[in-house]
Enzyme design. Structure first.
Site, PDB file in Angstrom:
ATOM      1  N   GLU A  33       0.842  -1.261   0.001  1.00  0.00           N
ATOM      2  CA  GLU A  33       0.010  -0.128   0.022  1.00  0.00           C
ATOM      3  C   GLU A  33       1.066   1.239   0.114  1.00  0.00           C
ATOM      4  O   GLU A  33       1.882   1.356   0.716  1.00  0.00           O
ATOM      5  CB  GLU A  33      -0.840   0.085   1.429  1.00  0.00           C
ATOM      6  N   GLU A  76       5.693  13.739  -1.645  1.00  0.00           N
ATOM      7  CA  GLU A  76       6.242  12.640  -0.687  1.00  0.00           C
ATOM      8  C   GLU A  76       6.267  11.466  -1.367  1.00  0.00           C
ATOM      9  O   GLU A  76       7.026  10.571  -0.627  1.00  0.00           O
ATOM     10  CB  GLU A  76       5.288  12.512   0.361  1.00  0.00           C
ATOM     11  N   LYS A  81     -15.335  12.481 -13.394  1.00  0.00           N
ATOM     12  CA  LYS A  81     -14.370  13.213 -13.532  1.00  0.00           C
ATOM     13  C   LYS A  81     -12.863  13.031 -12.654  1.00  0.00           C
ATOM     14  O   LYS A  81     -11.798  12.758 -13.008  1.00  0.00           O
ATOM     15  CB  LYS A  81     -14.838  14.478 -13.998  1.00  0.00           C
ATOM     16  N   PRO A  82     -13.314  13.156 -11.508  1.00  0.00           N
ATOM     17  CA  PRO A  82     -12.007  12.936 -10.368  1.00  0.00           C
ATOM     18  C   PRO A  82     -11.271  11.662 -10.831  1.00  0.00           C
ATOM     19  O   PRO A  82     -10.007  11.795 -10.620  1.00  0.00           O
ATOM     20  CB  PRO A  82     -12.804  13.072  -9.016  1.00  0.00           C
ATOM     21  N   LYS A 129     -18.201   4.040 -18.344  1.00  0.00           N
ATOM     22  CA  LYS A 129     -17.508   5.356 -18.755  1.00  0.00           C
ATOM     23  C   LYS A 129     -16.210   5.180 -18.203  1.00  0.00           C
ATOM     24  O   LYS A 129     -15.044   5.610 -18.818  1.00  0.00           O
ATOM     25  CB  LYS A 129     -18.243   6.544 -17.976  1.00  0.00           C
ATOM     26  N   CYS A 164      -3.053   0.750  30.279  1.00  0.00           N
ATOM     27  CA  CYS A 164      -2.018   1.274  30.459  1.00  0.00           C
ATOM     28  C   CYS A 164      -1.994   2.638  31.346  1.00  0.00           C
ATOM     29  O   CYS A 164      -2.015   2.231  32.557  1.00  0.00           O
ATOM     30  CB  CYS A 164      -1.328   1.560  29.085  1.00  0.00           C
ATOM     31  N   HIS A 195      -1.668  -3.198  26.313  1.00  0.00           N
ATOM     32  CA  HIS A 195      -2.492  -2.742  25.171  1.00  0.00           C
ATOM     33  C   HIS A 195      -3.522  -3.940  24.556  1.00  0.00           C
ATOM     34  O   HIS A 195      -2.944  -4.151  23.434  1.00  0.00           O
ATOM     35  CB  HIS A 195      -2.058  -1.717  24.222  1.00  0.00           C
ATOM     36  N   GLU A 238      -5.947  -4.395  23.308  1.00  0.00           N
ATOM     37  CA  GLU A 238      -6.786  -3.893  22.097  1.00  0.00           C
ATOM     38  C   GLU A 238      -6.013  -4.169  20.826  1.00  0.00           C
ATOM     39  O   GLU A 238      -6.471  -4.245  20.047  1.00  0.00           O
ATOM     40  CB  GLU A 238      -7.315  -2.177  22.261  1.00  0.00           C
TER      41      GLU A 238
HETATM   42  N1  GLN Z   1       2.395   7.629  29.861  1.00  0.00           N
HETATM   43  C1  GLN Z   1       2.346   6.191  30.395  1.00  0.00           C
HETATM   44  C2  GLN Z   1       3.594   5.653  30.349  1.00  0.00           C
HETATM   45  O1  GLN Z   1       4.432   6.146  29.664  1.00  0.00           O
HETATM   46  C3  GLN Z   1       1.457   5.277  29.847  1.00  0.00           C
HETATM   47  C4  GLN Z   1       1.632   5.335  28.354  1.00  0.00           C
HETATM   48  C5  GLN Z   1       0.374   4.294  27.837  1.00  0.00           C
HETATM   49  O2  GLN Z   1      -0.662   4.686  28.072  1.00  0.00           O
HETATM   50  N2  GLN Z   1       0.694   3.845  26.569  1.00  0.00           N
HETATM   51  O3  GLN Z   1       3.963   4.793  30.939  1.00  0.00           O
END
Ligand code: GLN
Length: 526
Positions: free
Chosen positions: A141, A150, A190-191, A224, A377, A503, A505
Site C-alpha cells: 500500500e 512525498e 471526472k475526479p 465510462k 496502560c 494494550h 486492544e
Molecule cells: N504515559 C504512560 C507511560 O509512559 C502510559 C503510556 C500509555 O498509556 N501507553 O508509562
C-alpha cells in the site's frame, strides 16, 4: 508459484480507506495464500512513534515492538497475520538506510541519486521481505494520494518492481472517489479520470479501479470509467460507504472482485466468508445495547483510539450488542453527572498530565458506584493512584509522570528508562508475557496461566508500594515472569474492575475478541 504483488494507490483525496481496501482484498484471498502486507509512508519520521495522535491517529504496536502506521491494525485484524516492523517502510527509514550505505562506502564512488539508488533500495526491501517470508502474495500500500511529492519515489519504485517481478505477477489497484453532488444526483467520473491520468503520467496503468461512493456504481459509470481509464468495466469495483468496515470484504465479493483478482494474477484462492458474514450480521442487527464512557484526552479524534473502537466492534459481533461510545474529555472535567446512564467506563492509554485528575475522579465514581471499569496502560496508573489516595490514605499519591515531586510516587519511571533521553523507539515496547494469578478474574478471562500482550510505556507500579496496595485489597492478577512488574490488577469485590499495563486492544480480532474487553462488555450487560 512466483510471488505475486498487488500494489494499492490512492487518488483524489486522502481518507478514502486505502488501508481497509488493501486489508479486505487480502482477506478475500487469504484462504489459500500466505499474504504479507507492506505499507510505504512518505513522511520523514522514522516511524509514527514520535507523532502526536492528532497528527497521525493511533500508533499501532507490533509483537516485535515496532511502532507502525495504524493500517497495520487493519492488516492484522483482516488477514490474521502477525506483522513485523520492517513491513512499514517510511521515507525516514529509507533515507536512514541510504545514508548508512553511503557512509559504509557501498556505492563505490558513485553519485548517490534518487533514481536508481533510492528506488532500488525500496524495491529490494520489498523483494527481501517477500523472500524472507516465503510470501505467495505481497500487498503493497502506497500512503497518500497520487500527485503528492512525498510518495513519488515509492511510485517510481513500484513501477520498477513490476518489471522485475514480471508483468503477469503484478497488479495495480487504484482507489478513487466517485462523488454524487447534491442537486446533480448523478455519479461523476471526472475526479477518477484525472487521478488515473496522474498515475499514467508516472508510468503506472491501473488494472483495477475501486470507486469509493455513497451508492453502488451504476453500469453506465463503470463503462465510462472503463473507456476513459483503459480498464475492463468488470474491473471497476464499488467501494461502498458502509456502517462497519467489516462489511467491505462482503461488498467486494458481491462486486465480483475475487474472480478478477484470480484471472489477472492467475491464482485461485476462493473467499471463505461464512463465519465473517454471521459476525457482520450481528453487528448490523444487535439485540442489546450499552453505553461505555471513553475517558481520555484525544477524544476529538476517534482515530487516536482506533484499536479500542475495533475491540468493541468485535465484542458487539460476538455478544450481539450495540456499544455506544460516549467520548468524555477529561481535561476540564467538572460535571458530576458524566457517568449518568453509562454502563461501563474505559480509561485508555495516554501521555502527560493533562486530564489526569479528571480520569482519577471518574475512576473513583466508577469504583464507588460499582460501574464496570477497564483501564489500559495509563488507565492502570490512574486506577492505582485513585486507590492509593482514597483507600490506602496516601492523599497526595501520584505518578512521577504527572508530578515529579509527589511524596507518594505509586507510579514511577521504569529503572531501565531513567537514563534514556531519545524519544524515538525507546519505550518498553512490544509483546511481553505475564504470569496470571490462580483464582483471579483475569486468569479466568484468558483461560490460561500466561497472557502475552503488547506494551508501550515508560512508567510502572512502583515496587515500593506493592505491599501497601495488596494489603488494602488490590489484587495483582498478572505479573512479569520475574515478578517485579505489575501487568494486571483487579478489585475482586466489584462487578468488574480490571486494568492492565498492556494494550490488549492491539491483539483483538473479529474472530477472537480481546478477553478483557469481552469480559468487560459482559459485565456491562449484567
Ligand atoms: N504515559 C504512560 C507511560 O509512559 C502510559 C503510556 C500509555 O498509556 N501507553 O508509562
Amino acid at each position: 508459484m512466483p510471488t505475486k504483488f498487488i500494489v494499492i494507490t490512492g487518488g483524489v483525496l486522502s481518507g478514502l480507506g486505502k488501508g481497509i481496501a488493501a486489508a479486505s482484498i487480502g482477506h478475500l484471498l487469504s484462504s489459500k495464500l500466505k499474504i504479507i502486507p507492506i505499507k510505504c509512508d512518505g513522511y520523514l519520521n522514522v516511524d509514527p512513534g514520535t507523532m502526536n495522535p492528532y497528527e497521525h491517529g493511533e500508533v499501532f504496536v507490533l509483537d516485535d515492538g515496532g511502532e507502525v502506521d495504524m493500517d497495520f491494525g487493519h492488516y492484522e485484524r483482516f488477514l490474521g497475520v502477525t506483522c513485523k516492523s520492517s513491513w512499514n517502510l517510511t521515507m525516514g527509514k529509507v533515507f536512514d538506510m541510504v545514508r548508512q550505505k553511503e557512509r559504509r562506502g557501498d556505492y563505490l564512488g558513485k553519485t548517490v541519486q534518487y533514481i536508481p539508488h533510492v528506488t532500488d533500495l525500496i524495491k529490494n526491501h520489498i523483494f527481501d521481505i517477500a523472500s524472507e517470508e516465503k510470501a505467495d502474495l505481497v500487498i503493497v500500500e502506497i500512503g497518500g494520494t497520487v500527485g503528492d511529492i512525498e510518495n513519488e519515489l515509492f511510485l517510481e519504485s513500484v513501477r520498477h518492481l513490476k518489471e522485475a517481478a514480471g508483468r503477469q505477477n503484478t497488479l495495480f489497484v487504484h482507489l478513487t472517489y466517485v462523488p454524487v453532488p447534491y442537486g446533480v444526483n448523478e455519479q461523476k467520473s471526472k475526479p477518477t479520470q484525472q487521478s488515473v491520468n496522474l498515475l499514467k503520467q508516472r508510468g503506472i496503468f491501473p488494472d483495477i479501479i475501486i470507486g469509493r461512493c455513497q451508492e453502488v456504481l451504476t453500469k453506465e459509470i463503470k463503462e465510462k470509467i472503463s473507456s476513459f481509464c483503459d480498464v475492463e468495466s468488470e474491473a471497476v469495483i464499488t467501494g461502498l460507504d458502509v456502517e462497519d468496515i467489516y462489511e467491505i470484504p462482503l461488498v467486494f465479493e458481491e462486486e465480483g472482485l475475487p474472480a478478477i483478482l484470480h484471472k489477472k494474477l492467475n491464482i485461485y484462492s476462493p473467499p471463505n466468508l461464512r463465519k465473517w458474514k454471521l459476525l457482520v450480521e450481528n453487528l448490523r442487527h444487535p439485540k442489546k445495547e450499552i453505553t461505555v464512557a471513553m475517558c481520555g484526552k484525544y477524544t476529538k479524534l476517534e482515530d487516536s483510539y482506533a484499536s479500542i473502537v475495533e475491540s468493541f466492534n468485535h465484542c458487539s459481533a460476538h455478544l450481539s450488542c450495540k456499544i455506544n461510545l460516549k467520548w468524555v474529555e477529561t481535561t476540564d472535567l467538572n460535571d458530576p453527572s458524566v457517568l449518568n446512564g453509562v454502563n461501563g467506563v474505559v480509561v485508555p492509554g495516554g501521555f502527560g498530565s493533562r486530564g489526569s485528575e479528571g480520569k482519577i475522579e471518574i475512576i473513583r465514581i466508577a469504583r464507588e458506584q460499582n460501574i464496570p471499569f477497564l483501564g489500559l496502560c495509563l488507565g492502570l496508573h490512574m486506577a492505582v493512584i485513585e486507590f492509593a489516595r482514597n483507600i490506602c490514605g496516601l492523599k497526595e499519591a501520584n505518578s512521577t509522570e504527572m508530578d515529579a515531586d509527589t511524596p507518594h510516587p505509586v507510579i514511577d519511571i521504569l529503572p531501565e528508562q531513567k537514563d534514556i533521553s531519545n524519544k524515538g523507539g525507546t519505550m518498553r515496547l512490544g509483546a511481553c508475557p505475564a504470569d496470571l494469578k490462580d483464582g483471579s478474574l483475569v486468569r479466568s478471562l484468558y483461560n490460561a496461566s500466561v497472557a502475552s500482550e503488547r506494551h508501550r510505556h515508560r512508567y510502572e507500579v512502583n515496587p515500593s508500594y506493592h505491599e501497601t496496595l495488596i494489603k488494602n485489597g488490590m489484587v495483582f492478577s498478572g505479573n512479569s515472569p520475574d515478578g517485579r512488574l505489575v501487568e494486571f490488577i483487579e478489585l475482586p469485590d466489584l462487578k468488574y474492575f480490571v486494568a492492565t499495563q498492556a494494550h490488549p486492544e492491539l491483539k483483538s480480532r473479529m474472530e477472537t475478541p480481546a478477553p478483557l474487553f469481552h469480559g468487560f462488555v459482559k459485565a456491562c450487560l449484567e
